[in-house]
Design an enzyme around this catalytic site. Structure first.
Site, short mmCIF file in Angstrom:
data_model
loop_
_atom_site.label_atom_id
_atom_site.label_comp_id
_atom_site.label_asym_id
_atom_site.label_seq_id
_atom_site.Cartn_x
_atom_site.Cartn_y
_atom_site.Cartn_z
N LYS A 72 44.84 51.11 49.06
CA LYS A 72 45.30 50.22 47.98
C LYS A 72 46.79 49.88 48.06
O LYS A 72 47.18 48.75 47.76
CB LYS A 72 45.01 50.85 46.61
CG LYS A 72 43.54 50.83 46.24
CD LYS A 72 43.32 51.33 44.83
CE LYS A 72 41.84 51.40 44.51
NZ LYS A 72 41.57 51.81 43.14
N ASP A 108 42.04 46.96 38.52
CA ASP A 108 41.82 48.31 37.97
C ASP A 108 42.43 48.41 36.57
O ASP A 108 41.76 48.82 35.61
CB ASP A 108 42.47 49.37 38.86
CG ASP A 108 41.68 49.63 40.13
OD1 ASP A 108 40.44 49.48 40.11
OD2 ASP A 108 42.30 49.99 41.16
#
Ligand code: ATR
Length: 309
Positions: A72, A108
């Site tokens: 990420k 997220d």
């Protein structure tokens, strides 16, 4: 099985390992339900192959991909553009390919915001948030909260410097005011700032790995005796479905939620980015529920006596 033909658009997920991901089931269920000619596949991408894999999104004309552990952060330096949330969080979980231009997003944190609004009915702007932890998940959540109107954040973390760094990031880049809250010691009745923080907080979010399978007896040493009745407490963990933290909060009268909502809504938002369409959230939730059914560890969790915390 989905029907694949010459016009099928491909999405997927880059991770290493990736075989435990729930995203293929969640997205393919939605594509199938809507009759969209898309398919979502897992890609096991080694860290040393990440740059090549990101280029291949363009070369293979993929619609986009999700990105998970351990990529990420690294992937944020490999795309052409970053959304404001991805830039601030320094992490990307969704890449969209528009005519060869790759944009990195972070759904997220926004997934958390949406799940909180939809499941708990909590308005982000309604009051300060208390964040337990200062790792990657906390960063994504803090950034999304700050960019979406949270007036203030209290951040507590075992390693205080990481909480201070996250507060600095928020204070220097957003209109939200973030301050460090000391990490409480077990048995401590509140400690530095906790009475005020819990009194003011509209909700509390637990972002550490404490309590995650297999360490289900762990929980952050929050002064549970100070929690307010009806206060919203979210644990980002979803395995087990009810953590020790959630049980202790519930015993103190809180309304508790696990991390399934965030997992679901980060996927819903990625789907929207790739297709421009609104997916059937209930279909995705049901696909997730079926995946989790076989995987969840719901053994009874030993709880300490709450009045010692
Ligand atoms: P993630 O991306 O899931 O957030 P991470 O970036 O490794 O993972 O962050 C893990 C978080 O859990 C951190 O806030 C970490 O605290 P430290 O910064 O002090 O390491 C917290 N954490 C993990 N295990 C912990 C434990 N046993 N006690 C207290 N905090 C813990």
């Amino acid at each position: 099985m989905l029907e694949i033909n010459g016009k099928t658009r491909i999405c997927g997920i880059f991770g290493y390992p990736v075989e435990h991901s729930f995203s293929p089931a969640m997205h393919n269920a939605a594509f199938k339900d809507m009759g969209l000619n898309y398919a979502y596949v897992p890609f096991a991408v080694r860290p040393e192959d990440l740059a090549g894999a990101v280029s291949s999104i363009r070369h293979l004309n993929l619609a986009g991909v999700n990105v998970t552990v351990p990529h990420k952060q690294a992937v944020a330096g490999l795309v052409d553009l970053l959304s404001p949330a991805a830039r601030l969080a320094g992490a990307v979980n969704t890449i969209v390919d528009s005519g060869g231009v790759l944009t990195g997003h972070n759904t997220d944190g926004m997934g958390f915001v949406r799940s909180l609004e939809e499941e708990a009915g909590t308005e982000i702007a309604s009051g300060p948030a208390l964040i337990i932890g200062a790792g990657g998940a906390a960063r994504a959540v803090a950034v999304a909260l700050a960019l979406n109107g949270a007036p203030a954040l209290f951040i507590t973390n075992r390693t205080r410097e990481k909480a201070a760094d996250l507060c600095e990031l928020i204070n220097n880049n957003t209109g939200c005011r973030a301050s460090v809250l000391g990490w409480p010691k077990p048995g401590q009745q509140g400690g530095e700032g906790w009475v005020e923080a819990l009194g003011a907080a509209a909700f509390m979010v637990q972002t550490t790995s404490m309590g995650m399978h297999p360490n289900t007896v762990e929980f952050p040493p929050v002064p549970f005796n100070l929690l307010n009745k009806g206060q919203v407490a979210v644990d980002l963990i979803y395995n087990p479905g009810r953590t020790a933290f959630m049980k202790l909060c519930e015993a103190a009268g809180c309304r508790v939620f696990n991390g399934i909502g965030m997992l679901l809504h980060q996927g819903v938002m990625a789907f929207e980015l790739w297709t421009g369409r609104t997916p059937p959230v209930d279909v995705m939730r049901e696909a997730l529920r079926r995946c989790l059914e076989g995987r969840m560890q719901n053994a009874e969790i030993f709880l300490p006596k709450i009045d010692t915390y």
